[in-house]
Design a protein around this motif. Structure first.
Motif, PDB file in Angstrom:
ATOM      1  N   ASN A  39      14.375  26.846   0.556  1.00  0.00           N
ATOM      2  CA  ASN A  39      15.779  27.725   0.522  1.00  0.00           C
ATOM      3  C   ASN A  39      16.017  28.013   2.259  1.00  0.00           C
ATOM      4  OD1 ASN A  39      18.261  28.991   0.317  1.00  0.00           O
ATOM      5  ND2 ASN A  39      17.083  30.440  -1.188  1.00  0.00           N
ATOM      6  N   GLU A  40      16.511  27.371   2.959  1.00  0.00           N
ATOM      7  CA  GLU A  40      16.442  27.638   4.376  1.00  0.00           C
ATOM      8  C   GLU A  40      17.716  28.769   4.529  1.00  0.00           C
ATOM      9  OE1 GLU A  40      17.298  23.945   6.531  1.00  0.00           O
ATOM     10  OE2 GLU A  40      15.510  23.094   6.064  1.00  0.00           O
ATOM     11  N   CYS A  41      18.432  28.911   3.596  1.00  0.00           N
ATOM     12  CA  CYS A  41      19.443  30.008   3.835  1.00  0.00           C
ATOM     13  C   CYS A  41      18.856  31.373   3.858  1.00  0.00           C
ATOM     14  CB  CYS A  41      20.638  29.980   2.600  1.00  0.00           C
ATOM     15  SG  CYS A  41      21.423  28.545   2.610  1.00  0.00           S
ATOM     16  N   ARG A  42      17.690  31.709   3.300  1.00  0.00           N
ATOM     17  CA  ARG A  42      16.908  32.942   3.339  1.00  0.00           C
ATOM     18  C   ARG A  42      16.576  33.238   4.678  1.00  0.00           C
ATOM     19  NH1 ARG A  42      12.388  33.019  -1.194  1.00  0.00           N
ATOM     20  NH2 ARG A  42      12.214  35.246  -0.445  1.00  0.00           N
ATOM     21  N   GLY A  43      16.515  32.273   5.706  1.00  0.00           N
ATOM     22  CA  GLY A  43      16.173  32.353   7.048  1.00  0.00           C
ATOM     23  C   GLY A  43      14.547  32.866   7.173  1.00  0.00           C
ATOM     24  N   ILE A  44      14.360  33.753   8.206  1.00  0.00           N
ATOM     25  CA  ILE A  44      13.164  34.276   8.687  1.00  0.00           C
ATOM     26  C   ILE A  44      12.937  35.708   7.972  1.00  0.00           C
ATOM     27  CG2 ILE A  44      11.296  34.912  10.262  1.00  0.00           C
ATOM     28  CD1 ILE A  44      12.205  32.588  12.052  1.00  0.00           C
ATOM     29  N   PHE A  45      12.055  36.071   7.304  1.00  0.00           N
ATOM     30  CA  PHE A  45      11.711  37.357   6.528  1.00  0.00           C
ATOM     31  C   PHE A  45      10.225  37.642   6.629  1.00  0.00           C
ATOM     32  CE2 PHE A  45      11.982  33.961   3.352  1.00  0.00           C
ATOM     33  CZ  PHE A  45      10.996  34.360   2.558  1.00  0.00           C
ATOM     34  N   SER A  46      10.226  38.783   6.176  1.00  0.00           N
ATOM     35  CA  SER A  46       8.750  39.413   6.354  1.00  0.00           C
ATOM     36  C   SER A  46       8.278  39.364   4.757  1.00  0.00           C
ATOM     37  CB  SER A  46       8.593  40.693   6.856  1.00  0.00           C
ATOM     38  OG  SER A  46       9.164  41.685   6.271  1.00  0.00           O
ATOM     39  N   ASP A  47       7.012  39.082   4.144  1.00  0.00           N
ATOM     40  CA  ASP A  47       6.578  39.287   2.884  1.00  0.00           C
ATOM     41  C   ASP A  47       4.965  39.724   2.945  1.00  0.00           C
ATOM     42  OD1 ASP A  47       6.525  39.320   0.208  1.00  0.00           O
ATOM     43  OD2 ASP A  47       7.629  37.388   0.199  1.00  0.00           O
ATOM     44  N   TRP A  48       4.507  40.106   1.814  1.00  0.00           N
ATOM     45  CA  TRP A  48       3.297  40.470   1.474  1.00  0.00           C
ATOM     46  C   TRP A  48       2.500  39.394   1.168  1.00  0.00           C
ATOM     47  CZ3 TRP A  48       1.505  44.958   3.177  1.00  0.00           C
ATOM     48  CH2 TRP A  48       2.417  46.223   3.548  1.00  0.00           C
ATOM     49  N   PHE A  49       1.311  39.266   1.958  1.00  0.00           N
ATOM     50  CA  PHE A  49       0.350  38.164   1.458  1.00  0.00           C
ATOM     51  C   PHE A  49      -1.109  38.684   1.360  1.00  0.00           C
ATOM     52  CE2 PHE A  49       3.841  36.383   3.978  1.00  0.00           C
ATOM     53  CZ  PHE A  49       4.360  35.233   3.181  1.00  0.00           C
ATOM     54  N   LYS A  50      -1.727  38.211   0.342  1.00  0.00           N
ATOM     55  CA  LYS A  50      -3.084  38.636   0.074  1.00  0.00           C
ATOM     56  C   LYS A  50      -4.042  37.641   0.563  1.00  0.00           C
ATOM     57  CE  LYS A  50      -4.458  38.556  -4.100  1.00  0.00           C
ATOM     58  NZ  LYS A  50      -4.795  39.037  -5.617  1.00  0.00           N
ATOM     59  N   PHE A  51      -5.190  38.146   1.516  1.00  0.00           N
ATOM     60  CA  PHE A  51      -6.092  37.391   2.070  1.00  0.00           C
ATOM     61  C   PHE A  51      -7.444  38.134   2.023  1.00  0.00           C
ATOM     62  CE2 PHE A  51      -2.230  36.358   4.478  1.00  0.00           C
ATOM     63  CZ  PHE A  51      -2.351  34.889   4.756  1.00  0.00           C
ATOM     64  N   PRO A  52      -8.501  37.264   1.979  1.00  0.00           N
ATOM     65  CA  PRO A  52      -9.815  37.839   1.815  1.00  0.00           C
ATOM     66  C   PRO A  52     -10.184  38.889   2.698  1.00  0.00           C
ATOM     67  CG  PRO A  52      -9.869  35.333   1.656  1.00  0.00           C
ATOM     68  CD  PRO A  52      -8.656  35.841   2.146  1.00  0.00           C
ATOM     69  N   SER A  53     -10.574  40.128   2.369  1.00  0.00           N
ATOM     70  CA  SER A  53     -11.148  41.257   3.411  1.00  0.00           C
ATOM     71  C   SER A  53     -12.621  41.483   3.545  1.00  0.00           C
ATOM     72  CB  SER A  53     -10.372  42.549   2.718  1.00  0.00           C
ATOM     73  OG  SER A  53     -10.800  42.735   1.640  1.00  0.00           O
ATOM     74  N   CYS A  54     -13.264  41.415   2.453  1.00  0.00           N
ATOM     75  CA  CYS A  54     -14.666  41.705   2.575  1.00  0.00           C
ATOM     76  C   CYS A  54     -15.479  41.289   1.287  1.00  0.00           C
ATOM     77  CB  CYS A  54     -15.088  43.187   2.917  1.00  0.00           C
ATOM     78  SG  CYS A  54     -14.383  44.239   1.540  1.00  0.00           S
ATOM     79  N   CYS A  55     -16.858  41.268   1.252  1.00  0.00           N
ATOM     80  CA  CYS A  55     -17.700  40.830   0.188  1.00  0.00           C
ATOM     81  C   CYS A  55     -18.384  42.310  -0.207  1.00  0.00           C
ATOM     82  CB  CYS A  55     -18.440  39.794   0.280  1.00  0.00           C
ATOM     83  SG  CYS A  55     -19.265  39.114  -1.157  1.00  0.00           S
ATOM     84  N   VAL A  56     -18.218  42.562  -1.583  1.00  0.00           N
ATOM     85  CA  VAL A  56     -18.875  43.820  -1.900  1.00  0.00           C
ATOM     86  C   VAL A  56     -19.864  43.467  -3.007  1.00  0.00           C
ATOM     87  CG1 VAL A  56     -16.843  45.474  -1.442  1.00  0.00           C
ATOM     88  CG2 VAL A  56     -17.205  44.423  -3.766  1.00  0.00           C
ATOM     89  N   CYS A  57     -20.999  44.277  -3.362  1.00  0.00           N
ATOM     90  CA  CYS A  57     -21.868  44.443  -4.267  1.00  0.00           C
ATOM     91  C   CYS A  57     -21.584  45.198  -5.464  1.00  0.00           C
ATOM     92  CB  CYS A  57     -23.328  44.706  -3.673  1.00  0.00           C
ATOM     93  SG  CYS A  57     -24.593  44.368  -4.971  1.00  0.00           S
ATOM     94  N   LYS A  58     -21.142  44.346  -6.671  1.00  0.00           N
ATOM     95  CA  LYS A  58     -20.377  45.267  -7.760  1.00  0.00           C
ATOM     96  C   LYS A  58     -21.404  45.255  -8.808  1.00  0.00           C
ATOM     97  CE  LYS A  58     -15.846  45.541  -9.954  1.00  0.00           C
ATOM     98  NZ  LYS A  58     -14.370  44.885 -10.013  1.00  0.00           N
ATOM     99  N   CYS A  59     -21.699  46.363  -9.900  1.00  0.00           N
ATOM    100  CA  CYS A  59     -22.411  46.444 -10.757  1.00  0.00           C
ATOM    101  C   CYS A  59     -21.687  46.640 -11.965  1.00  0.00           C
ATOM    102  CB  CYS A  59     -23.364  47.647 -10.424  1.00  0.00           C
ATOM    103  SG  CYS A  59     -24.447  47.526  -8.796  1.00  0.00           S
ATOM    104  N   TYR A  60     -22.428  46.192 -13.093  1.00  0.00           N
ATOM    105  CA  TYR A  60     -21.698  46.213 -14.286  1.00  0.00           C
ATOM    106  C   TYR A  60     -22.675  46.854 -15.420  1.00  0.00           C
ATOM    107  CZ  TYR A  60     -18.162  43.112 -12.496  1.00  0.00           C
ATOM    108  OH  TYR A  60     -17.213  42.778 -11.709  1.00  0.00           O
TER     109      TYR A  60
END
Length: 209
Positions: free
Chosen positions: A151-172
Motif C-alpha cells: 500500500n504505497e499510499c500510506r507513504g513513510i511512517f513510523s511503527d513499533w517492531f520487536k527485536f531480540p534484546s537479551c538472554c535470561v536464565c528463567k526458573c520454573y
C-alpha cells in the motif's frame, strides 16, 4: 731484680700468689695471644673466601631484617553469562510490527537505522543455570521508519517492531508459597496489589515428573 707478686684466687676460693716475672706465665700469655690472633685471621680468611665464592648471592643475615614486599592486589576475574549470547548490530530491511504485518524498513543512505541485539546462543537449554531453570530469549520494542510495499499510499511512517534484546536464565521450580509482587516486600504496603504465583509449565512438569 725485685720480684712483684699479685694475689690470685683459684677455683676453690684459695688465695695464692704468682710471680710476674715467671717465664712460664709469660710464655702462656704469649701463646694465648698468638692463638687468638691466628683464630681471628682464619675467620676473616674464611669469610672473605665465602663471599668471593658466593658473590652476587644474598645471605640470610643480610635479608632477615628486610621488609617483605607488599602482597599483590587480588585478581578480579570477569564473570561469565549463565546464558551465552551472540551480540550484533544490524540494519534490517524487513520486520514484523507489533500487529504482525510485514513491513519494509527505511534503510537507505543517509537514513540508515541500526538495531543492537543479543540472541541466545543456546535457547531453551540449561547451560550454566541451576536445575529447574533454562535460557530464554527476551525482546525489546524499537520505533523505526517503515513503508508498506502493498500500500504505497500510506507513504513513510513510523511503527513499533520487536527485536531480540537479551538472554535470561528463567526458573520454573519456585516454591508454591513464593510470591512475586510489583514492588519489593519491604516497600509494598499491606493489601496493595495482587499476588502472582508461578506455575511450572508443561515442559518442566513432564521432564521432572
Amino acid at each position: 731484680p725485685t720480684l712483684t707478686t699479685f694475689p690470685t684466687v683459684d677455683t676453690e676460693g684459695t688465695t695464692s700468689e704468682f710471680n710476674a716475672t715467671d717465664p712460664t706465665t709469660e710464655s702462656s700469655t704469649v701463646e694465648t695471644t698468638t692463638s687468638t690472633t691466628t683464630t681471628e685471621a682464619l675467620v676473616r680468611e674464611n669469610v672473605a673466601y665465602f663471599k668471593e665464592k658466593h658473590a652476587g648471592s644474598t645471605l640470610f643475615q643480610d635479608t632477615k631484617d628486610e621488609q617483605r614486599p607488599p602482597p599483590s592486589p587480588p585478581v578480579k576475574l570477569r564473570g561469565v553469562n549463565a546464558c551465552p549470547v551472540k551480540e550484533e548490530v544490524v540494519a534490517p530491511f524487513w520486520a514484523n510490527n507489533t500487529r504482525g504485518e510485514v513491513l519494509a524498513l527505511l534503510n537507505l543512505y543517509p537514513f540508515e537505522q541500526y538495531v543492537h541485539w543479543e540472541k541466545c546462543t543456546f535457547e531453551l537449554k540449561q547451560m550454566y543455570c541451576r536445575e529447574g531453570c533454562r535460557c530464554e530469549q527476551q525482546y525489546r520494542l524499537h520505533r523505526l521508519l517503515a513503508y508498506d510495499p502493498n500500500n504505497e499510499c500510506r507513504g513513510i511512517f513510523s511503527d513499533w517492531f520487536k527485536f531480540p534484546s537479551c538472554c535470561v536464565c528463567k526458573c520454573y521450580d519456585l516454591p508454591a508459597d513464593f510470591q512475586i509482587t510489583s514492588r519489593s516486600p519491604r516497600t509494598q504496603p499491606s493489601g496493595a496489589g495482587e499476588n502472582v504465583y508461578i506455575t511450572p509449565p508443561d515442559w518442566y512438569r513432564l521432564n521432572n515428573g
